[in-house]
Scaffold this motif. Sequence first.
Motif, mmCIF file in Angstrom:
data_model
loop_
_atom_site.group_PDB
_atom_site.id
_atom_site.type_symbol
_atom_site.label_atom_id
_atom_site.label_comp_id
_atom_site.label_asym_id
_atom_site.label_seq_id
_atom_site.Cartn_x
_atom_site.Cartn_y
_atom_site.Cartn_z
ATOM 1 N N PHE A 379 -8.035 -5.108 -5.026
ATOM 2 C CA PHE A 379 -7.222 -6.109 -5.715
ATOM 3 C C PHE A 379 -7.527 -6.105 -7.214
ATOM 4 N N LYS A 380 -8.810 -6.102 -7.539
ATOM 5 C CA LYS A 380 -9.215 -6.118 -8.940
ATOM 6 C C LYS A 380 -8.864 -4.794 -9.619
ATOM 7 N N ALA A 381 -9.004 -3.698 -8.882
ATOM 8 C CA ALA A 381 -8.681 -2.381 -9.435
ATOM 9 C C ALA A 381 -7.201 -2.302 -9.799
ATOM 10 N N SER A 382 -6.355 -2.836 -8.951
ATOM 11 C CA SER A 382 -4.922 -2.815 -9.225
ATOM 12 C C SER A 382 -4.599 -3.589 -10.491
ATOM 13 N N ALA A 383 -5.238 -4.755 -10.676
ATOM 14 C CA ALA A 383 -4.971 -5.579 -11.854
ATOM 15 C C ALA A 383 -5.451 -4.883 -13.126
ATOM 16 N N ILE A 384 -6.668 -4.292 -13.078
ATOM 17 C CA ILE A 384 -7.205 -3.602 -14.256
ATOM 18 C C ILE A 384 -6.355 -2.383 -14.590
ATOM 19 N N GLY A 385 -6.027 -1.611 -13.554
ATOM 20 C CA GLY A 385 -5.226 -0.410 -13.769
ATOM 21 C C GLY A 385 -3.831 -0.727 -14.271
ATOM 22 N N LEU A 386 -3.207 -1.777 -13.727
ATOM 23 C CA LEU A 386 -1.854 -2.131 -14.149
ATOM 24 C C LEU A 386 -1.840 -2.609 -15.598
ATOM 25 N N LYS A 387 -2.907 -3.293 -16.012
ATOM 26 C CA LYS A 387 -2.991 -3.742 -17.407
ATOM 27 C C LYS A 387 -3.050 -2.531 -18.339
ATOM 28 N N GLN A 388 -3.844 -1.534 -17.993
ATOM 29 C CA GLN A 388 -3.922 -0.323 -18.814
ATOM 30 C C GLN A 388 -2.582 0.409 -18.820
ATOM 31 N N TRP A 389 -1.958 0.489 -17.657
ATOM 32 C CA TRP A 389 -0.647 1.139 -17.542
ATOM 33 C C TRP A 389 0.391 0.428 -18.404
ATOM 34 N N HIS A 390 0.407 -0.898 -18.350
ATOM 35 C CA HIS A 390 1.351 -1.686 -19.132
ATOM 36 C C HIS A 390 1.165 -1.439 -20.622
ATOM 37 N N ASP A 391 -0.095 -1.469 -21.080
ATOM 38 C CA ASP A 391 -0.357 -1.311 -22.515
ATOM 39 C C ASP A 391 0.047 0.074 -23.013
ATOM 40 N N MET A 392 -0.127 1.102 -22.185
ATOM 41 C CA MET A 392 0.235 2.458 -22.595
ATOM 42 C C MET A 392 1.753 2.655 -22.561
ATOM 43 N N ALA A 393 2.407 2.108 -21.536
ATOM 44 C CA ALA A 393 3.867 2.244 -21.433
ATOM 45 C C ALA A 393 4.569 1.447 -22.518
ATOM 46 N N GLU A 394 3.957 0.353 -22.922
ATOM 47 C CA GLU A 394 4.563 -0.510 -23.940
ATOM 48 C C GLU A 394 4.727 0.212 -25.275
#
Length: 649
Positions: A379-394
């Motif tokens: 659960f925590k891994a998904s949140a951390i990974g999605l935050k990094q993904w969001h910042d890079m895609a942005e």
Amino acid sequence: MLENRKYVIIGVFCLVAVAYLARLFYLQVLDDTYSLGASKNSIKRVIEIPYRGQIYDRNNKLIVYNTPVYDLYVTPKQVRIPDTAAFCRMMDITQSDFDSVMGLAKNYSPVKPSLFLRQLSKEDFARIQDALVDYRGFEPVISSMRTYPAHTMANALGYVSEISKKRLEEQDIPYYRQGDYVGHNGLEEQYEEQLRGKRGVKFMMQNVRGVNKGSWKNGAYDTLAVAGQNLITGIDVEVQRYADSLMQNKVGAVLAVEPSTGEILVSVSAPTYDPNLLSSRFFSKNYRALIKNPYKPLINRPIMASYRPGSTFKLIQALVAQQQGSLFPNTVYGHAGSPMRCHCHGGNNLRGAVQNSCNPYFYYVFRKFLYFNGEHNTFKASAIGLKQWHDMAEKFGIGSKLGVDLPSELKGNLPTPEYYDKAYRGALRWKFSNVYSLSIGEGELLISPLKLVNLAATVANRGWYITPHYIKGFDKAGDGLPTEYRERHETGIEYKYYLPVIDGMRGAVAHGTVTPLANIEGIDLCGKTGTSQNAKFGHKFDHSIFIGFAPMNDPKIAVAVFVENAGWGGKAAASVAALVAERYLKRKTEAKKLEEQVLASNYMPPASSLITPKKPAPSKKDTTQKAAKPFMTSTKPKSTTTMGAISGN
């Protein structure tokens, strides 16, 4: 002593008298303020409206110009009409229209002129000019009307119409008056201040009957009107009109950009309308008809429509994963264990996965990206990974407004961990299995055609973009171009990571997911197809998407095409994009068979299917029920439950 005091007092009185005499001389001889105020009944202040700036394409071809017309003003107290019925026939208006306009004019002022009839053409005015001498109280004033010789780009250009009461009241600096014309929507609104020019004022003498007797004081207090600046755009009007023809009988958008400058070359919103419809005195009637049109031609789809990007988003997945270090060009993934179906065979490397648009491949790319942070709690891994993904895609301009020079741009949606925390009613209550639809551009992603053409331009530039914009300059190219349209935006992805992705994009056109006819000889088109989920909304087919650029190693044009309800992205959208790129690069169309197919295709849904039926009013039994909450505010995202049936190409 007393004698001296007498002379001092006399001197003071003399000084006061001289001061009064000097002031009287100034007021009566030198200063015209009171003279002008006293003579306001005999001096008429005439406002001169400047010519609005014209709009040109990148090759100096006129897109918008001004046509001289006449506005007819009426002064109610002076009106003498012996035969109202004959007058209405001459003016081509009804008796009720006449009574309505005269009523408004009298309410405004019986002794001041107000608008009676707007935008009479030269021919119409010539027809009534001689007869007007028999009707006192009517005065023609020369004006201008916007004319659109290319009959294209209606949504991007906007229109000019009478200022609204709200806008009139909200002016920071008083400039507009009731009845003034201003730009609405599009470039006409965006560059209103530059296009409108500066109005002038003339003071005219008139007798008690209102007859002009010439300029007051030889025009000493007159100011000349200054014409508005001409707007030079980056549009190629020849290619623009060709793209319009390709989108006949289709709903969607076509955008083309010059990657090196960010200048928009083509901007099609389909279905469209002739912009001349909103530049005549029949504006209200035509506008109401467009509002009622079920195909919504007034929506500027390139910047206002929101679609799921489908498989075109796989380009971003491939780039951010390589930069993160969780993906390499030679990484191979099969189909085993993936909940997503795919039309291609497994065992692709990165180039093959882009070429064949392999869904399971990018499912595994996205999963590894989210869990690459080393966190063991899923659960925590998904949140951390999605935050990094969001910042890079942005950094590709996704999820926020790009800043195109048009009003009403929508920002779309790029989900964050907080977004899913809210959707699932709490942090750490969702994980990869709830969001994996993002891997192939579905789920909660929403994107506009503008964002996708910017993605194509970014890949063409190998890592940077300039904000897409219509303006090229004022009066001449480069003159007055805002600084924000010169600035390069870096994505943070290294140059080398773009190369295998571009190889895959070229493979997609040459022998991948794109229809063979769209691989037009001599343009070296690179692209990525996409199919955006739409069937859940009751439509039979999904949306067809294609983004690409050409030529491969010296990009001159980047293109994005959306064709709604057209299905497979490699057919409808890719065909339109290839023909637009060919016309821009070659200045002619050689792919005649492909052109014939595109012109003959019809993807327009029945108008009846676009009209939302009215819901019946709730019965008394229903009044205690709570209103249904919007999608994604209180329930789990629904899109991940159907991923097994999505092709995503």
